[in-house]
Design an enzyme around this catalytic site. Sequence first.
Site, PDB file in Angstrom:
ATOM      1  N   GLY A   9       0.840  -1.195   0.000  1.00 58.34           N
ATOM      2  CA  GLY A   9       0.000   0.000   0.000  1.00 58.34           C
ATOM      3  C   GLY A   9       0.872   1.240   0.000  1.00 58.34           C
ATOM      4  N   CYS A  10       0.419   2.247   0.669  1.00 56.21           N
ATOM      5  CA  CYS A  10       1.138   3.518   0.732  1.00 56.21           C
ATOM      6  C   CYS A  10       2.526   3.319   1.334  1.00 56.21           C
ATOM      7  CB  CYS A  10       0.344   4.499   1.579  1.00 56.21           C
ATOM      8  SG  CYS A  10       1.212   6.020   1.960  1.00 56.21           S
ATOM      9  N   PHE A  11       3.553   3.778   0.642  1.00 56.84           N
ATOM     10  CA  PHE A  11       4.910   3.550   1.157  1.00 56.84           C
ATOM     11  C   PHE A  11       5.222   4.379   2.392  1.00 56.84           C
ATOM     12  CE2 PHE A  11       6.395   5.834  -2.988  1.00 56.84           C
ATOM     13  CZ  PHE A  11       6.020   7.089  -2.525  1.00 56.84           C
ATOM     14  N   TRP A  12       4.476   5.423   2.673  1.00 55.53           N
ATOM     15  CA  TRP A  12       4.727   6.199   3.891  1.00 55.53           C
ATOM     16  C   TRP A  12       4.520   5.328   5.132  1.00 55.53           C
ATOM     17  CZ3 TRP A  12       1.245  10.981   2.501  1.00 55.53           C
ATOM     18  CH2 TRP A  12       1.856  11.716   1.486  1.00 55.53           C
TER      19      TRP A  12
END
Length: 180
Positions: A9-12
Amino acid sequence: MQQATFGGGCFWCTEAIFQTLQGVSKVVSGYMGGKTKNPTYMEICNGDTGHAEVIQLEYDPEQISFEDLLLVFFKTHDPTTLNRQGNDVGTQYRSVIFYHDDHQKQAAEKMIGDLTSEKVFDKPITTEIAPADGFYSAEDYHQNYYIQNDSKPYCMFVIQPKLAKFAESFRDKIRQELLS
């Protein structure tokens, strides 16, 4: 040192979790698995490049095993939703393990087999397993995102709860200096 590359998902969020682990010396947010050379974040967001948002990390296998990294990966995202994580929808948010050698490929296949046979998830695992190829670092403002932006609403309401939940299950794997 060895490399591992995960898309969850979101790499953050993924970056923030893996940065806390003992034995992980470097985590870089980026893109892999697509057809466009040197893609930009805006191109990735359109979903036309075929890339996934990933993190590529360096780790010391004497301090943390690839199998432990896989456990963290599967525990900290939903591997049963195809091309989506929560409100983030598109192939760029797919669950994927990009393996760097045969050991990683076999370990990923075994982990998925074990999780499936143990019925850990209510739905089938959709995580893709693919060879690592063409990693592109994301733009500078994506690197160390949580560390540099922890008071932003996304970090407070999405990443911080994930980190807290993660810490409950993996306290023994977290860098000691972060536990105080």
